[in-house]
Design a protein around this motif. Structure first.
Motif, PDB file in Angstrom:
ATOM      1  N   ARG A 188       0.844  -1.578   0.236  1.00 11.89           N
ATOM      2  CA  ARG A 188      -0.187  -0.765  -0.001  1.00 11.89           C
ATOM      3  C   ARG A 188       0.537   1.310  -0.677  1.00 11.89           C
ATOM      4  O   ARG A 188       2.318   1.195   0.680  1.00 11.89           O
ATOM      5  CB  ARG A 188      -0.612  -0.150   1.075  1.00 11.89           C
ATOM      6  N   ALA A 211     -11.270   7.733   2.164  1.00 11.53           N
ATOM      7  CA  ALA A 211     -12.784   7.223   2.637  1.00 11.53           C
ATOM      8  C   ALA A 211     -12.706   7.269   0.363  1.00 11.53           C
ATOM      9  O   ALA A 211     -13.497   5.933   0.119  1.00 11.53           O
ATOM     10  CB  ALA A 211     -13.537   7.175   3.141  1.00 11.53           C
ATOM     11  N   HIS A 215      -9.131   1.587  -1.883  1.00  2.14           N
ATOM     12  CA  HIS A 215      -8.726   1.040  -0.854  1.00  2.14           C
ATOM     13  C   HIS A 215      -7.513   0.323  -0.793  1.00  2.14           C
ATOM     14  O   HIS A 215      -6.934  -0.473   0.039  1.00  2.14           O
ATOM     15  CB  HIS A 215      -9.843   0.763  -0.289  1.00  2.14           C
ATOM     16  N   GLY A 219      -3.143   3.133   2.940  1.00  4.01           N
ATOM     17  CA  GLY A 219      -4.025   3.392   3.730  1.00  4.01           C
ATOM     18  C   GLY A 219      -3.407   4.605   4.582  1.00  4.01           C
ATOM     19  O   GLY A 219      -2.700   4.872   4.402  1.00  4.01           O
ATOM     20  N   ARG A 242     -13.520   2.810   8.164  1.00  2.00           N
ATOM     21  CA  ARG A 242     -13.565   1.535   7.872  1.00  2.00           C
ATOM     22  C   ARG A 242     -14.178   1.000   7.046  1.00  2.00           C
ATOM     23  O   ARG A 242     -14.285  -0.086   6.639  1.00  2.00           O
ATOM     24  CB  ARG A 242     -12.718   0.967   9.686  1.00  2.00           C
ATOM     25  N   ALA A 246     -11.203   0.999   4.022  1.00  2.00           N
ATOM     26  CA  ALA A 246     -10.538   2.130   4.002  1.00  2.00           C
ATOM     27  C   ALA A 246      -9.077   1.547   4.838  1.00  2.00           C
ATOM     28  O   ALA A 246     -10.129   0.761   6.450  1.00  2.00           O
ATOM     29  CB  ALA A 246     -10.242   3.279   4.217  1.00  2.00           C
ATOM     30  N   ARG A 247      -8.108   1.464   5.147  1.00  2.00           N
ATOM     31  CA  ARG A 247      -7.588   0.460   5.491  1.00  2.00           C
ATOM     32  C   ARG A 247      -7.008   1.692   6.676  1.00  2.00           C
ATOM     33  O   ARG A 247      -6.418   2.395   6.460  1.00  2.00           O
ATOM     34  CB  ARG A 247      -6.096   0.359   4.779  1.00  2.00           C
TER      35      ARG A 247
END
Length: 352
Positions: A188, A211, A215, A219, A242, A246-247
């Motif tokens: 990522r 967001a 994703h 992150g 989340r 999203a991470r």
């Protein structure tokens, strides 16, 4: 032979990395053959921050505490401990007290560092900034009182400024440890908000912007102790982000110096979405680690981003601008590593 410095170093608040500045100054005084007296709140010696920054040098300093650190108390301490200089590396809240002291002479010269000379966010902030500037202007006319503001380490400091010391020391081991602690994977592009996590860093806006990104390839690391006044609202914002896929990696704890440096070096881009003006130590560290910088909001960040050039971008402080700029950072090349000796300017001016 130069006189051995005997400064009185004053810090009313031990939270965040304020005691790091005290440790830098105390160590420099020791290296110059002197010894610092450190005046703190009684809660400070039992804090994590004290353990990290000052406990390792306790044999080189004299620690004193006072439940209410006032200008009168500071001047009394300087006399009692035969100090030859008063140094306050976070003097913002003490400026009115020094103003009320009037034109009476100080027992020794004083160097006061204003960390936040201006703020932004409406008419009230504008008035507060104007009042602070006026107090600073008056105090600069008084004998034995020197007023500095903290300047970015990216440019030469002016006569009324000191450079951010901007020290970074991240080993391969500390970076690997931080990545393991936070659960950062290598697949990522990691954005990060690092340091004391307070409302002025607008992490909720950063989460809203994240967001809307891919994703699978992005992150956000939130690394640093989360302020209690935003803990609940930020937890909700993290849950919402989340929920969108999203991470988010969170390390909600006070970070030791090496951990802060490792976090800056471990990620691809630090995000500084600041509501207040002033020098950013995280930005300065990023320039020494070759980490990209996204600045938003503060004009001071816009100026620093312009100096960095490639690898840095600035945008207004709103979700749409943050989202577009975060997307652009994915294609932004990493910046050239910059070098600067801000620590020498910081120490030489404050210690005199």
């Amino acid at each position: 032979m130069a006189p051995r410095p005997r400064p009185l170093l004053v810090e009313r608040t031990h939270h965040g990395h304020r005691l790091m500045y005290i440790a830098l100054l105390a160590t420099a005084a020791h290296e110059r053959g002197g010894r610092a007296t450190v005046l703190l709140h009684p809660e400070a010696p039992n804090s994590t921050e004290y353990r990290i920054h000052l406990a390792p040098i306790e044999d080189r300093i004299d620690v004193r505490t006072a439940p209410a650190i006032t200008v009168a108390g500071i001047l009394d301490a300087a006399r009692e401990h035969h100090c030859d200089r008063i140094v306050v590396p976070d003097a913002d809240t003490l400026l009115p007290g020094f103003l009320r002291h009037g034109w009476r002479p100080l027992p020794v010269p004083a160097a006061l560092l204003v960390m936040r000379p201006e703020s932004q966010g409406g008419a009230r902030s504008a008035v507060a900034s104007a009042v602070k500037r006026t107090i600073m202007a008056v105090l600069r006319k008084r004998p034995s009182t020197t007023i500095y503001t903290l300047a970015s380490a990216l440019r030469p400091a002016g006569p009324n400024e000191v450079s951010d010391p901007a020290i970074i020391d991240a080993s391969d081991t500390s970076i690997a440890d931080l990545r393991a602690l936070a659960g950062l994977d290598n697949d990522r592009f990691w954005f990060a908000v690092i340091g004391a996590i307070t409302g002025r860093k607008n992490v909720d806006l950063v989460l809203d912007a994240l967001a809307h990104l891919d994703h699978h390839h992005t992150g956000l690391l939130i690394a640093g102790r989360i302020s209690s006044d935003i803990a609940d609202s930020l937890a909700r914002a993290i849950t919402t982000a989340r929920g969108s896929g999203a991470r988010i990696a969170v390390v909600d704890d006070f970070l030791e110096n090496e951990q802060v440096d490792a976090a800056v070096a471990a990620v691809d881009c630090v995000v500084l979405a600041h509501s207040n003006e002033g020098s950013s130590g995280i930005l300065s560290k990023a320039t020494r680690a070759g980490t990209r910088v996204l600045g938003a909001g503060a004009r001071s960040l816009r100026q620093d981003v312009a100096i960095i050039g490639t690898g840095a971008r600035w945008c207004p402080l709103d979700v749409d601008s943050l989202r577009a700029t975060m997307a652009a950072m994915l294609e932004e090349p990493a910046p050239t590593v910059l070098a600067s000796d801000g620590a020498r300017d910081f120490l030489d001016k404050l210690l005199g």
